[in-house]
Scaffold this active site. Structure first.
Site, PDB file in Angstrom:
ATOM      1  N   ILE A  13      55.297  37.910  79.667  1.00 33.60           N
ATOM      2  CA  ILE A  13      56.760  37.105  80.265  1.00 33.60           C
ATOM      3  C   ILE A  13      57.558  37.437  81.042  1.00 33.60           C
ATOM      4  CG2 ILE A  13      57.059  35.756  78.089  1.00 33.60           C
ATOM      5  CD1 ILE A  13      55.815  33.812  79.818  1.00 33.60           C
ATOM      6  N   ASN A  26      59.687  27.707  67.669  1.00 36.29           N
ATOM      7  CA  ASN A  26      59.521  27.417  66.681  1.00 36.29           C
ATOM      8  C   ASN A  26      60.604  25.601  66.442  1.00 36.29           C
ATOM      9  OD1 ASN A  26      61.634  27.999  64.638  1.00 36.29           O
ATOM     10  ND2 ASN A  26      60.221  29.581  65.549  1.00 36.29           N
ATOM     11  N   GLY A  34      56.152  37.630  67.733  1.00 35.89           N
ATOM     12  CA  GLY A  34      55.609  37.112  68.859  1.00 35.89           C
ATOM     13  C   GLY A  34      56.125  37.135  70.003  1.00 35.89           C
ATOM     14  N   ASP A  36      58.318  34.597  71.588  1.00 34.76           N
ATOM     15  CA  ASP A  36      59.006  34.409  70.748  1.00 34.76           C
ATOM     16  C   ASP A  36      60.574  35.875  70.925  1.00 34.76           C
ATOM     17  OD1 ASP A  36      61.408  32.207  70.790  1.00 34.76           O
ATOM     18  OD2 ASP A  36      60.850  31.855  68.070  1.00 34.76           O
ATOM     19  N   GLY A 125      48.849  32.304  69.395  1.00 32.24           N
ATOM     20  CA  GLY A 125      49.175  33.447  68.311  1.00 32.24           C
ATOM     21  C   GLY A 125      49.192  32.809  67.086  1.00 32.24           C
ATOM     22  N   TYR A 127      50.426  30.500  65.641  1.00 32.19           N
ATOM     23  CA  TYR A 127      49.912  28.913  65.469  1.00 32.19           C
ATOM     24  C   TYR A 127      48.316  28.572  65.825  1.00 32.19           C
ATOM     25  CZ  TYR A 127      55.081  27.301  65.396  1.00 32.19           C
ATOM     26  OH  TYR A 127      55.870  27.219  64.610  1.00 32.19           O
TER      27      TYR A 127
HETATM   28  N1  AR6 Z   1      54.494  37.672  76.880  1.00 31.83           N
HETATM   29  C1  AR6 Z   1      53.233  37.133  76.852  1.00 31.83           C
HETATM   30  N2  AR6 Z   1      52.604  36.599  76.237  1.00 31.83           N
HETATM   31  C2  AR6 Z   1      52.707  36.824  74.793  1.00 31.83           C
HETATM   32  C3  AR6 Z   1      54.115  37.909  74.570  1.00 31.83           C
HETATM   33  C4  AR6 Z   1      54.333  38.335  75.574  1.00 31.83           C
HETATM   34  N3  AR6 Z   1      55.598  39.326  75.953  1.00 31.83           N
HETATM   35  N4  AR6 Z   1      53.461  38.635  73.005  1.00 31.83           N
HETATM   36  C5  AR6 Z   1      52.870  37.601  72.976  1.00 31.83           C
HETATM   37  N5  AR6 Z   1      52.680  36.763  73.601  1.00 31.83           N
HETATM   38  P1  AR6 Z   1      53.133  33.152  69.824  1.00 31.83           P
HETATM   39  P2  AR6 Z   1      52.522  30.735  68.989  1.00 31.83           P
HETATM   40  C6  AR6 Z   1      50.880  36.184  73.790  1.00 31.83           C
HETATM   41  O1  AR6 Z   1      52.582  34.371  68.270  1.00 31.83           O
HETATM   42  O2  AR6 Z   1      51.121  30.683  68.797  1.00 31.83           O
HETATM   43  C7  AR6 Z   1      56.723  32.418  66.906  1.00 31.83           C
HETATM   44  O3  AR6 Z   1      57.181  33.240  65.732  1.00 31.83           O
HETATM   45  C8  AR6 Z   1      50.244  35.989  72.232  1.00 31.83           C
HETATM   46  O4  AR6 Z   1      49.481  37.011  72.625  1.00 31.83           O
HETATM   47  O5  AR6 Z   1      54.047  34.108  70.116  1.00 31.83           O
HETATM   48  O6  AR6 Z   1      52.573  29.425  69.919  1.00 31.83           O
HETATM   49  C9  AR6 Z   1      58.045  31.126  67.098  1.00 31.83           C
HETATM   50  O7  AR6 Z   1      59.084  31.370  66.380  1.00 31.83           O
HETATM   51  C10 AR6 Z   1      49.612  34.536  72.174  1.00 31.83           C
HETATM   52  O8  AR6 Z   1      48.409  35.177  72.891  1.00 31.83           O
HETATM   53  O9  AR6 Z   1      53.212  32.149  69.638  1.00 31.83           O
HETATM   54  C11 AR6 Z   1      56.952  30.612  66.261  1.00 31.83           C
HETATM   55  O10 AR6 Z   1      56.908  30.756  64.802  1.00 31.83           O
HETATM   56  C12 AR6 Z   1      51.027  33.645  72.997  1.00 31.83           C
HETATM   57  O11 AR6 Z   1      52.064  34.711  73.188  1.00 31.83           O
HETATM   58  C13 AR6 Z   1      55.260  30.927  66.723  1.00 31.83           C
HETATM   59  O12 AR6 Z   1      55.872  32.151  66.478  1.00 31.83           O
HETATM   60  C14 AR6 Z   1      51.708  32.868  71.993  1.00 31.83           C
HETATM   61  O13 AR6 Z   1      51.594  33.506  69.785  1.00 31.83           O
HETATM   62  C15 AR6 Z   1      54.602  29.962  67.681  1.00 31.83           C
HETATM   63  O14 AR6 Z   1      53.419  30.549  68.018  1.00 31.83           O
END
Ligand code: AR6
Length: 180
Positions: A13, A26, A34, A36, A125, A127
């Protein structure tokens, strides 16, 4: 009446060109791993600076809510930070909270005159939200919204992995495209 296109792509993204990209943040708004972590790394310190100001003003962001900042160095005008629910078995209003993330993010984008918005698969991810269920909520919430609102030109679902990509295509009834 103009209709909103829904596009589903596999990728990162932080590389997407859109008026607004959404961050799965968060409630501290101060960064994390992730998507973020990737957004803050690629976008640079201006994003965190604005997040800190929001925290000082309103003390973070509740689950299901969204806030907006600059996109710094990214190929977007804004980052919309939303806080998805932690999966807790499905009986703690997770679906409603996840739907709120999509609705509130779109509403904030429209308020800032955005025409295109890109979403990651919020909550799937760290969560732990099951991918197929999350894709169903994402697809239905966006479809319901654009049925009654024609402000957006395009909503992009950006999937990092094949599983998320397949799930969202299935939920949208769109055939997956193999670009490999
Ligand atoms: N582009 C697109 N999607 C992505 C990317 C990227 N560069 N990187 C990861 N994903 P997560 P959550 C996908 O864990 O579950 C953070 O530490 C990943 O494969 O990023 O909402 C925050 O600070 C997954 O499918 O977010 C919070 O503490 C999706 O993005 C916590 O994680 C979401 O994964 C939030 O957890």
């Amino acid at each position: 009446m103009q209709t909103t296109i829904i596009e589903t792509i596999k990728g990162d993204i932080t590389k997407i060109k859109a008026d607004a990209i959404v961050n799965a943040a968060n409630s501290s708004l101060l960064g994390g791993g992730g998507v973020d972590g990737a957004i803050h790394r690629s976008g640079g310190p201006a994003i965190l600076e604005e997040c800190r100001k929001i925290v000082a003003r309103q003390g973070g962001c509740k689950t299901g809510d969204a806030v907006i900042t600059t996109a710094g160095n990214l190929n977007a005008n804004f980052v919309i930070h939303t806080v998805g629910p932690v999966w807790n078995g499905g009986k703690k209003n997770e679906a409603e909270k996840l739907a709120s993330c999509y609705r509130n993010s779109i509403q904030l984008a429209i308020k800032h005159n955005c025409k295109t918005i890109a979403f990651p698969a919020i909550s799937t991810g760290v969560y732990g939200y099951p991918i197929n269920e999350a894709a169903g909520v994402a697809a239905n919430t966006v479809k319901d919204f654009i049925l009654n609102n024609n402000h957006l030109e395009k909503v992009i679902f950006v999937c990092f992995g094949d599983d998320n990509y397949g799930a969202i295509c299935h939920a949208l009834n769109q055939p997956p495209i193999d670009r490999s």
